[in-house]
Design a protein around this motif. Structure first.
Motif, short mmCIF file in Angstrom:
data_model
loop_
_atom_site.label_atom_id
_atom_site.label_comp_id
_atom_site.label_asym_id
_atom_site.label_seq_id
_atom_site.Cartn_x
_atom_site.Cartn_y
_atom_site.Cartn_z
N CYS A 33 1.54 21.59 17.23
CA CYS A 33 0.53 22.32 16.45
C CYS A 33 -0.07 21.52 15.29
CB CYS A 33 1.09 23.64 15.93
SG CYS A 33 2.24 23.47 14.54
N GLY A 34 0.52 20.37 14.96
CA GLY A 34 -0.02 19.55 13.89
C GLY A 34 0.44 19.89 12.48
N ALA A 35 1.32 20.89 12.33
CA ALA A 35 1.85 21.22 11.00
C ALA A 35 2.61 20.02 10.46
CB ALA A 35 2.76 22.45 11.08
N ARG A 36 2.53 19.82 9.15
CA ARG A 36 3.17 18.65 8.53
C ARG A 36 4.24 19.08 7.53
NH1 ARG A 36 -1.95 14.53 7.72
NH2 ARG A 36 -2.23 14.15 9.96
N PHE A 37 5.33 18.32 7.53
CA PHE A 37 6.48 18.61 6.67
C PHE A 37 6.99 17.29 6.09
CE2 PHE A 37 6.35 21.56 10.22
CZ PHE A 37 6.30 22.78 9.56
N PHE A 38 7.47 17.34 4.85
CA PHE A 38 8.02 16.14 4.23
C PHE A 38 9.53 16.05 4.37
CE2 PHE A 38 3.90 16.38 2.11
CZ PHE A 38 3.45 15.11 2.36
N SER A 89 0.85 -1.20 0.00
CA SER A 89 0.00 0.00 0.00
C SER A 89 0.88 1.24 0.00
CB SER A 89 -0.90 0.02 1.24
OG SER A 89 -1.74 -1.11 1.25
N PRO A 90 1.43 1.61 -1.15
CA PRO A 90 2.33 2.78 -1.19
C PRO A 90 1.62 4.04 -0.69
CG PRO A 90 2.42 1.55 -3.25
CD PRO A 90 1.28 0.98 -2.45
N HIS A 91 2.37 4.86 0.04
CA HIS A 91 1.82 6.10 0.57
C HIS A 91 2.96 7.03 0.96
CE1 HIS A 91 2.56 3.51 4.04
NE2 HIS A 91 2.76 4.61 4.74
N LEU A 92 2.62 8.28 1.24
CA LEU A 92 3.59 9.25 1.72
C LEU A 92 3.54 9.31 3.24
CD1 LEU A 92 2.91 12.11 -0.86
CD2 LEU A 92 4.64 10.31 -0.97
N VAL A 93 4.67 9.66 3.85
CA VAL A 93 4.77 9.78 5.30
C VAL A 93 5.35 11.15 5.63
CG1 VAL A 93 5.77 8.79 7.39
CG2 VAL A 93 5.16 7.28 5.49
N ALA A 94 4.62 11.91 6.43
CA ALA A 94 5.07 13.25 6.81
C ALA A 94 5.53 13.28 8.26
CB ALA A 94 3.94 14.26 6.62
N ASN A 95 6.30 14.31 8.59
CA ASN A 95 6.66 14.60 9.98
C ASN A 95 5.65 15.62 10.49
OD1 ASN A 95 9.12 13.05 10.08
ND2 ASN A 95 9.99 14.57 8.70
N GLU A 96 4.90 15.24 11.51
CA GLU A 96 3.86 16.11 12.06
C GLU A 96 4.32 16.68 13.40
OE1 GLU A 96 -0.74 15.50 12.10
OE2 GLU A 96 0.09 14.56 13.91
N ALA A 105 -6.55 15.29 2.06
CA ALA A 105 -7.24 15.30 3.35
C ALA A 105 -6.62 16.31 4.32
CB ALA A 105 -7.28 13.90 3.96
N GLY A 106 -6.33 17.51 3.81
CA GLY A 106 -5.80 18.57 4.66
C GLY A 106 -4.30 18.73 4.62
N THR A 107 -3.58 17.80 4.01
CA THR A 107 -2.13 17.93 3.87
C THR A 107 -1.81 18.34 2.44
OG1 THR A 107 -1.71 16.26 5.56
CG2 THR A 107 0.09 16.74 4.03
N SER A 108 -1.08 19.42 2.29
CA SER A 108 -0.71 19.93 0.97
C SER A 108 0.53 19.19 0.46
CB SER A 108 -0.44 21.42 1.09
OG SER A 108 -0.15 21.97 -0.16
N VAL A 109 0.42 18.62 -0.75
CA VAL A 109 1.52 17.87 -1.35
C VAL A 109 1.84 18.48 -2.71
CG1 VAL A 109 2.32 15.60 -2.13
CG2 VAL A 109 0.70 15.75 -0.22
N ARG A 110 3.11 18.80 -2.93
CA ARG A 110 3.55 19.29 -4.24
C ARG A 110 4.09 18.10 -5.02
NH1 ARG A 110 5.05 22.99 -0.58
NH2 ARG A 110 7.17 22.23 -0.45
N ALA A 111 3.56 17.91 -6.23
CA ALA A 111 3.97 16.77 -7.05
C ALA A 111 3.60 17.02 -8.50
CB ALA A 111 3.28 15.49 -6.56
N ASN A 112 4.14 16.20 -9.37
CA ASN A 112 3.74 16.24 -10.77
C ASN A 112 2.49 15.39 -10.96
OD1 ASN A 112 5.94 17.82 -11.39
ND2 ASN A 112 7.16 16.14 -12.20
N LEU A 113 1.65 15.81 -11.90
CA LEU A 113 0.53 14.98 -12.31
C LEU A 113 1.04 14.10 -13.44
CD1 LEU A 113 -2.53 17.40 -12.33
CD2 LEU A 113 -1.58 16.06 -10.46
#
Length: 131
Positions: free
Chosen positions: A27-32, A16-23, A82-90
Protein backbone atom coordinates in the motif's frame (compact mmCIF):
# COMPACT_ATOMS: atom_id res chain seq x y z
CA UNK A 1 39.76 11.33 13.19
CA UNK A 2 36.61 11.02 15.26
CA UNK A 3 33.83 8.62 14.37
CA UNK A 4 30.14 9.50 14.21
CA UNK A 5 27.20 7.15 14.52
CA UNK A 6 23.50 7.86 13.94
CA UNK A 7 21.38 8.29 17.08
CA UNK A 8 18.48 6.47 15.36
CA UNK A 9 18.78 3.59 12.91
CA UNK A 10 16.77 5.36 10.19
CA UNK A 11 19.25 8.26 9.89
CA UNK A 12 21.82 7.73 7.13
CA UNK A 13 24.97 9.79 7.63
CA UNK A 14 27.69 10.45 5.05
CA UNK A 15 28.03 12.94 2.22
CA UNK A 16 24.25 13.33 1.79
CA UNK A 17 22.54 12.70 5.15
CA UNK A 18 18.92 11.61 4.88
CA UNK A 19 16.22 9.54 6.55
CA UNK A 20 15.29 6.03 5.40
CA UNK A 21 11.80 4.63 5.92
CA UNK A 22 10.31 1.15 5.61
CA UNK A 23 7.67 1.33 2.87
CA UNK A 24 4.91 -1.28 2.61
CA UNK A 25 5.19 -2.96 -0.80
CA UNK A 26 1.40 -3.44 -0.90
CA UNK A 27 0.00 0.00 0.00
CA UNK A 28 2.99 2.36 0.19
CA UNK A 29 2.55 3.34 3.86
CA UNK A 30 5.85 4.43 5.41
CA UNK A 31 7.20 3.74 8.88
CA UNK A 32 10.47 4.66 10.60
CA UNK A 33 10.42 1.77 13.06
CA UNK A 34 10.74 -1.94 12.38
CA UNK A 35 7.44 -3.62 11.50
CA UNK A 36 6.29 -7.21 11.23
CA UNK A 37 3.16 -6.06 9.38
CA UNK A 38 1.79 -2.85 7.92
CA UNK A 39 -0.46 -0.92 10.31
CA UNK A 40 -2.47 0.29 7.30
CA UNK A 41 -3.15 -2.90 5.30
CA UNK A 42 -1.56 -5.74 7.35
CA UNK A 43 0.77 -6.82 4.50
CA UNK A 44 4.20 -8.08 5.56
CA UNK A 45 6.50 -6.91 2.74
CA UNK A 46 8.64 -3.78 3.09
CA UNK A 47 11.38 -2.02 1.16
CA UNK A 48 13.77 0.75 2.24
CA UNK A 49 13.10 4.19 0.71
CA UNK A 50 14.99 7.46 1.06
CA UNK A 51 12.97 10.40 2.38
CA UNK A 52 13.16 13.93 0.97
CA UNK A 53 15.45 16.20 3.00
CA UNK A 54 13.29 19.29 2.58
CA UNK A 55 9.76 19.76 3.80
CA UNK A 56 7.06 21.94 5.26
CA UNK A 57 5.89 22.29 8.86
CA UNK A 58 2.32 20.94 9.13
CA UNK A 59 1.92 21.25 12.91
CA UNK A 60 4.09 22.27 15.85
CA UNK A 61 4.11 22.93 19.55
CA UNK A 62 6.51 24.85 21.73
CA UNK A 63 7.45 22.57 24.62
CA UNK A 64 8.01 24.42 27.87
CA UNK A 65 8.01 21.54 30.36
CA UNK A 66 10.09 18.39 29.87
CA UNK A 67 11.86 15.66 31.80
CA UNK A 68 14.73 16.73 34.07
CA UNK A 69 17.86 17.54 32.07
CA UNK A 70 16.02 18.36 28.84
CA UNK A 71 16.52 22.04 28.00
CA UNK A 72 13.30 23.95 27.32
CA UNK A 73 11.75 25.61 25.46
CA UNK A 74 12.06 23.69 22.19
CA UNK A 75 9.87 23.18 19.13
CA UNK A 76 8.42 19.76 18.35
CA UNK A 77 6.94 19.54 14.86
CA UNK A 78 5.37 17.36 12.21
CA UNK A 79 7.07 17.95 8.87
CA UNK A 80 5.69 16.86 5.49
CA UNK A 81 8.66 15.65 3.42
CA UNK A 82 7.19 15.14 -0.07
CA UNK A 83 4.25 13.16 1.31
CA UNK A 84 6.03 11.42 4.19
CA UNK A 85 5.18 12.69 7.66
CA UNK A 86 8.22 13.08 9.94
CA UNK A 87 8.06 13.97 13.64
CA UNK A 88 11.14 15.90 14.76
CA UNK A 89 12.36 18.91 16.67
CA UNK A 90 12.97 22.17 14.87
CA UNK A 91 16.52 23.34 15.54
CA UNK A 92 18.48 26.51 14.81
CA UNK A 93 15.31 28.59 15.25
CA UNK A 94 13.96 30.62 18.15
CA UNK A 95 11.28 28.58 19.96
CA UNK A 96 8.70 31.37 19.73
CA UNK A 97 5.39 31.77 17.92
CA UNK A 98 6.91 34.68 15.99
CA UNK A 99 9.72 32.52 14.55
CA UNK A 100 7.80 29.31 13.71
CA UNK A 101 4.64 28.88 11.66
CA UNK A 102 2.62 26.24 9.83
CA UNK A 103 3.76 26.16 6.21
CA UNK A 104 7.34 27.07 7.15
CA UNK A 105 9.88 25.58 4.71
CA UNK A 106 12.52 23.49 6.49
CA UNK A 107 15.40 21.17 5.67
CA UNK A 108 17.05 18.24 7.43
CA UNK A 109 19.87 19.26 9.77
CA UNK A 110 22.25 17.24 11.92
CA UNK A 111 22.93 17.82 15.60
CA UNK A 112 25.55 16.12 17.80
CA UNK A 113 23.98 14.77 21.00
CA UNK A 114 26.99 13.40 22.87
CA UNK A 115 30.10 11.27 22.72
CA UNK A 116 31.33 8.21 24.56
CA UNK A 117 34.66 7.83 26.31
CA UNK A 118 36.35 6.79 23.06
CA UNK A 119 35.22 9.94 21.26
CA UNK A 120 32.53 8.25 19.18
CA UNK A 121 29.92 10.94 18.62
CA UNK A 122 26.19 10.25 18.36
CA UNK A 123 24.44 12.44 15.77
CA UNK A 124 20.70 13.05 15.68
CA UNK A 125 18.55 14.97 13.21
CA UNK A 126 16.12 17.83 13.31
CA UNK A 127 14.80 20.30 10.81
CA UNK A 128 15.91 23.90 10.43
CA UNK A 129 14.43 26.79 8.47
CA UNK A 130 15.45 26.97 4.82
CA UNK A 131 17.45 30.13 4.27
Amino acid sequence: MSQSIPFVEYLALGDSPHLVANECTACGARFFDRRNACANCFATGFRKVDIATEGEVRAFTIVSLAAPGIPVPFVSATVDCAGTSVRANLINVDPTPEAVHVGMKVRLALQPVGADGSGVEAVNFGFEPQR
